[in-house]
Design an enzyme around this catalytic site. Structure first.
Site, PDB file in Angstrom:
ATOM      1  N   VAL A  19       0.951  -1.491   0.142  1.00 51.33           N
ATOM      2  CA  VAL A  19      -0.453   0.223   0.084  1.00 51.33           C
ATOM      3  C   VAL A  19       0.835   0.977   0.306  1.00 51.33           C
ATOM      4  O   VAL A  19       0.360   2.350  -0.769  1.00 51.33           O
ATOM      5  CB  VAL A  19      -0.709  -0.035   1.306  1.00 51.33           C
ATOM      6  N   LYS A 111      -6.853  -1.758   9.798  1.00 53.59           N
ATOM      7  CA  LYS A 111      -8.337  -2.490  10.740  1.00 53.59           C
ATOM      8  C   LYS A 111      -8.142  -3.178  11.966  1.00 53.59           C
ATOM      9  O   LYS A 111      -8.423  -2.948  12.884  1.00 53.59           O
ATOM     10  CB  LYS A 111      -8.331  -3.464   9.956  1.00 53.59           C
ATOM     11  N   GLY A 140     -11.280  -1.774   0.923  1.00 50.01           N
ATOM     12  CA  GLY A 140     -10.137  -1.301   0.801  1.00 50.01           C
ATOM     13  C   GLY A 140     -10.488   0.079   0.312  1.00 50.01           C
ATOM     14  O   GLY A 140     -10.741   1.203  -0.023  1.00 50.01           O
ATOM     15  N   LYS A 211     -12.479  -5.172  10.051  1.00 46.76           N
ATOM     16  CA  LYS A 211     -13.496  -4.614   9.516  1.00 46.76           C
ATOM     17  C   LYS A 211     -14.623  -4.147  10.042  1.00 46.76           C
ATOM     18  O   LYS A 211     -15.305  -3.148  10.632  1.00 46.76           O
ATOM     19  CB  LYS A 211     -13.149  -4.816   7.920  1.00 46.76           C
ATOM     20  N   GLY A 314      -5.276  -4.501  -2.473  1.00 45.42           N
ATOM     21  CA  GLY A 314      -3.932  -4.360  -3.846  1.00 45.42           C
ATOM     22  C   GLY A 314      -3.466  -2.708  -3.460  1.00 45.42           C
ATOM     23  O   GLY A 314      -4.785  -2.327  -2.491  1.00 45.42           O
TER      24      GLY A 314
HETATM   25  P1  NAP Z   1       3.521  -4.803   3.594  1.00 48.01           P
HETATM   26  O1  NAP Z   1       3.052  -5.193   2.270  1.00 48.01           O
HETATM   27  O2  NAP Z   1       3.918  -6.018   4.243  1.00 48.01           O
HETATM   28  O3  NAP Z   1       4.124  -3.528   3.535  1.00 48.01           O
HETATM   29  C1  NAP Z   1       4.425  -3.106   4.928  1.00 48.01           C
HETATM   30  C2  NAP Z   1       5.692  -2.269   5.579  1.00 48.01           C
HETATM   31  O4  NAP Z   1       5.886  -1.344   6.887  1.00 48.01           O
HETATM   32  C3  NAP Z   1       6.760  -3.196   4.907  1.00 48.01           C
HETATM   33  O5  NAP Z   1       7.618  -2.079   3.822  1.00 48.01           O
HETATM   34  C4  NAP Z   1       7.948  -2.862   5.887  1.00 48.01           C
HETATM   35  O6  NAP Z   1       9.122  -2.333   5.752  1.00 48.01           O
HETATM   36  C5  NAP Z   1       7.052  -1.737   7.130  1.00 48.01           C
HETATM   37  N1  NAP Z   1       7.402  -1.806   8.474  1.00 48.01           N
HETATM   38  C6  NAP Z   1       6.329  -3.331   8.730  1.00 48.01           C
HETATM   39  N2  NAP Z   1       6.979  -3.526  10.342  1.00 48.01           N
HETATM   40  C7  NAP Z   1       7.763  -2.420  10.531  1.00 48.01           C
HETATM   41  C8  NAP Z   1       8.174  -2.358  11.659  1.00 48.01           C
HETATM   42  N3  NAP Z   1       7.891  -3.005  12.560  1.00 48.01           N
HETATM   43  N4  NAP Z   1       9.152  -0.909  11.556  1.00 48.01           N
HETATM   44  C9  NAP Z   1       8.863  -0.183  10.578  1.00 48.01           C
HETATM   45  N5  NAP Z   1       8.952  -0.972   9.835  1.00 48.01           N
HETATM   46  C10 NAP Z   1       7.649  -1.887   9.543  1.00 48.01           C
HETATM   47  O7  NAP Z   1       1.963  -4.892   4.036  1.00 48.01           O
HETATM   48  P2  NAP Z   1       0.540  -4.196   3.119  1.00 48.01           P
HETATM   49  O8  NAP Z   1       0.134  -4.525   2.307  1.00 48.01           O
HETATM   50  O9  NAP Z   1       1.320  -2.553   2.049  1.00 48.01           O
HETATM   51  O10 NAP Z   1      -0.179  -3.350   4.702  1.00 48.01           O
HETATM   52  C11 NAP Z   1      -0.278  -1.870   5.456  1.00 48.01           C
HETATM   53  C12 NAP Z   1      -1.202  -2.116   5.978  1.00 48.01           C
HETATM   54  O11 NAP Z   1      -2.637  -1.804   4.698  1.00 48.01           O
HETATM   55  C13 NAP Z   1      -1.551  -2.926   6.523  1.00 48.01           C
HETATM   56  O12 NAP Z   1      -2.305  -2.447   7.740  1.00 48.01           O
HETATM   57  C14 NAP Z   1      -2.995  -3.786   6.101  1.00 48.01           C
HETATM   58  O13 NAP Z   1      -3.677  -4.696   6.749  1.00 48.01           O
HETATM   59  C15 NAP Z   1      -3.006  -2.237   5.358  1.00 48.01           C
HETATM   60  N6  NAP Z   1      -4.837  -2.994   4.492  1.00 48.01           N
HETATM   61  C16 NAP Z   1      -3.400  -3.326   3.588  1.00 48.01           C
HETATM   62  C17 NAP Z   1      -4.462  -3.351   2.241  1.00 48.01           C
HETATM   63  C18 NAP Z   1      -3.779  -4.619   1.093  1.00 48.01           C
HETATM   64  O14 NAP Z   1      -4.460  -4.854  -0.425  1.00 48.01           O
HETATM   65  N7  NAP Z   1      -1.956  -5.041   1.231  1.00 48.01           N
HETATM   66  C19 NAP Z   1      -5.519  -3.602   1.837  1.00 48.01           C
HETATM   67  C20 NAP Z   1      -6.227  -2.234   3.203  1.00 48.01           C
HETATM   68  C21 NAP Z   1      -5.586  -2.390   4.512  1.00 48.01           C
HETATM   69  P3  NAP Z   1      10.191  -3.638   5.108  1.00 48.01           P
HETATM   70  O15 NAP Z   1       9.573  -3.080   3.385  1.00 48.01           O
HETATM   71  O16 NAP Z   1      11.412  -2.899   4.945  1.00 48.01           O
HETATM   72  O17 NAP Z   1      10.127  -4.778   5.395  1.00 48.01           O
HETATM   73  N1  HSE Z   2      -5.461  -9.136   3.481  1.00 50.26           N
HETATM   74  C1  HSE Z   2      -7.126  -8.027   3.272  1.00 50.26           C
HETATM   75  C2  HSE Z   2      -7.946  -8.672   2.276  1.00 50.26           C
HETATM   76  C3  HSE Z   2      -6.242  -7.227   2.236  1.00 50.26           C
HETATM   77  O1  HSE Z   2      -7.729 -10.091   1.819  1.00 50.26           O
HETATM   78  O2  HSE Z   2      -9.431  -8.520   2.290  1.00 50.26           O
HETATM   79  C4  HSE Z   2      -7.807  -5.510   2.518  1.00 50.26           C
HETATM   80  O3  HSE Z   2      -7.299  -5.267   3.966  1.00 50.26           O
END
Ligand code: NAP
Ligand code: HSE
Length: 438
Positions: A19, A111, A140, A211, A314
């Protein structure tokens, strides 16, 4: 608008994964639009990550500095807003708390943090008169947080039914349409960046429950204790049940649902809320939500029925929701963090799951012998459960599958009837049963 607010909005970005990377791309691609909508430029000054040396697909925003020190963001007086896109609970909780103490606004997509520790953060944001926005945390790209907080503020919400986890919906869709194995579909969802860092949160229903907890707060201004919520995921769901449900005209979906019970004007509502796999008739819009898509159906007393549908996960879909929150911060809107003006969210009155009423799908593995159907139907009748349809299939190696579709009954009556059938040796294995959601 004040002179101050014409200055660029300075962002501290905590997290540069799926994200965070998507947000960096959008900030660049939509820079003109952002200026026109928010009235100011947006600049990312610092980016917090865990591993500074990691190779990344997306370039850092121009001029941004990479750091592994949270204080470099929270304690930088030039940073106006902390954008938390790290995931997890403890570390982001501390960073957001500190950022609020330091007078920063906060935007998050987290969340899990909001559902489990959000009350204290919302209270702090209120005490500090800071904006705490979280549109991306639920469904999302679907703007359901803003819809409940703002557009539907004049409606009483009778119920809300959602498909809130993209990963589970992707897995179920692949199992249903392409006959994919559960683990293969999960691996694909992980590769596409949909799954949480810990995918058990997705498949065991906890992500959807996080959520739902947030949606309940927004819809009712009440806190439903996350630990009290009955949650069942899709782990171990059998392709046999997906096929049998289809024969009755249903799809199996991971449903997050809240319903207001016994509404009394002026009193806090009693709420029935939980996450569970359920049968949804194929003619309903909810049944047609495929792949990583999410949906939320809201029943309200003025607007009637509303259906929101869109990408639930995504990089760009989620980043677009984060960016909308940033535009609101850029405009220096008055904080409206919960949609309610009361200083504290009261605990919701919870209807125990045993009392919930619904129709059921029940699959029993039994001997193909005279009297079996009569005895099982008798166990159901003893609990006042009326059968609507019955089918029996051929032997699958562990007895024959016998499926009942029932009329409405309580969870308590259903579990007693099934336990009684098992105790009396009528079943080759414990029954599989799912609610039917209308
Ligand atoms: P991700 O791809 O795993 O990225 C997490 C990022 O945070 C990475 O850059 C990681 O660093 C950094 N990070 C994690 N723990 C850390 C810490 N303790 N100290 C410093 N940096 C740290 O996660 P994501 O999928 O983008 O999701 C991020 C958030 O958005 C989550 O809360 C997730 O639930 C929410 N979300 C995600 C989606 C989705 O589609 N992915 C949708 C809705 C909401 P490194 O890069 O160095 O590992
Ligand atoms: N892991 C979550 C999902 C990302 O699959 O819906 C969006 O919050």
């Amino acid at each position: 608008m004040s002179e101050q607010s014409n200055k660029p909005l300075v962002i501290g970005l905590a997290g540069f994964g799926t994200v965070g990377g998507g947000l960096a791309r959008l900030l660049e691609e939509n820079a003109d639009l952002i200026r026109r909508r928010g009235g100011r430029d947006m600049i990312v000054k610092k980016v917090l990550v865990r591993h500074a040396g990691k190779a990344r697909n997306v370039a850092l925003p121009p001029g941004a500095e990479l750091t592994t020190d949270p204080a470099a963001l929270t304690d930088d007086p030039e940073i106006d807003v902390l954008v938390e896109l790290m995931g997890g609970i403890e570390a982001p909780g501390k960073i957001i708390d500190r950022a609020l103490d330091m007078g920063k606004h906060v935007v998050t997509a987290n969340k899990a943090l909001l559902a489990e520790k959000g009350l204290a953060l919302l209270e702090k944001a209120r005490d500090k008169d800071r904006i705490l926005r979280y549109e991306a945390s639920v469904a999302g790209a679907i703007p359901v947080v803003a819809a409940l907080k703002e557009s539907l503020a004049g409606n009483r919400i009778a119920s809300l039914v959602g498909i809130l986890n993209g990963t589970s919906n992707y897995i179920l869709s692949e199992m249903t349409s392409n006959g994919l194995d559960f683990n293969v579909a999960l691996k694909q969802a992980q590769e596409l960046g949909y799954a949480e860092a810990d995918p058990t949160l997705d498949i065991d229903g906890h992500d959807a429950a996080h959520k739902l907890t947030i949606l309940i707060q927004l819809a009712y201004g009440a806190y439903y204790p996350f630990t009290a919520m009955p949650v069942r995921g899709i782990r171990g769901l059998s392709g046999m049940d997906i096929r049998l449900a289809r024969e009755f005209g249903y799809r199996i979906k991971l449903i997050a649902q809240v319903r207001e019970c016994d509404h009394q004007p002026g009193e806090s509502p009693r709420l029935e809320a939980g996450v569970f796999p359920a049968l949804v008739h194929h003619t309903l819009l909810l049944a047609r939500v495929g792949g990583v898509y999410n949906a939320v159906r809201v029943e309200s007393n003025a607007a009637g029925s509303l259906f929101f549908h869109g990408r639930g996960a995504g990089d760009l879909p989620t980043a677009g929701a984060v960016l909308a929150d940033l535009v609101a911060v850029a405009r220096e809107e008055r904080p409206n963090n919960t949609g309610f003006v009361s200083p504290r969210l009261e605990a919701a009155a919870v209807v125990p799951p045993e009392e919930w009423r619904s129709c059921y799908y029940v699959r029993l593995m039994v001997d193909d012998a005279p009297g079996v159907l009569r005895d099982l139907a008798g166990c159901m009748a003893d609990e006042g459960i009326s059968l609507a349809q019955v089918i029996q299939k051929s032997d699958e190696g562990n007895g024959v599958p016998l499926v009942f579709m029932t009329h409405e009954t309580t969870e308590e009556a259903m579990s007693r009837a099934l336990q009684h059938s098992l105790d009396r040796g009528m079943l080759r294995e414990p029954a599989v049963y799912f609610r039917v959601v209308g």
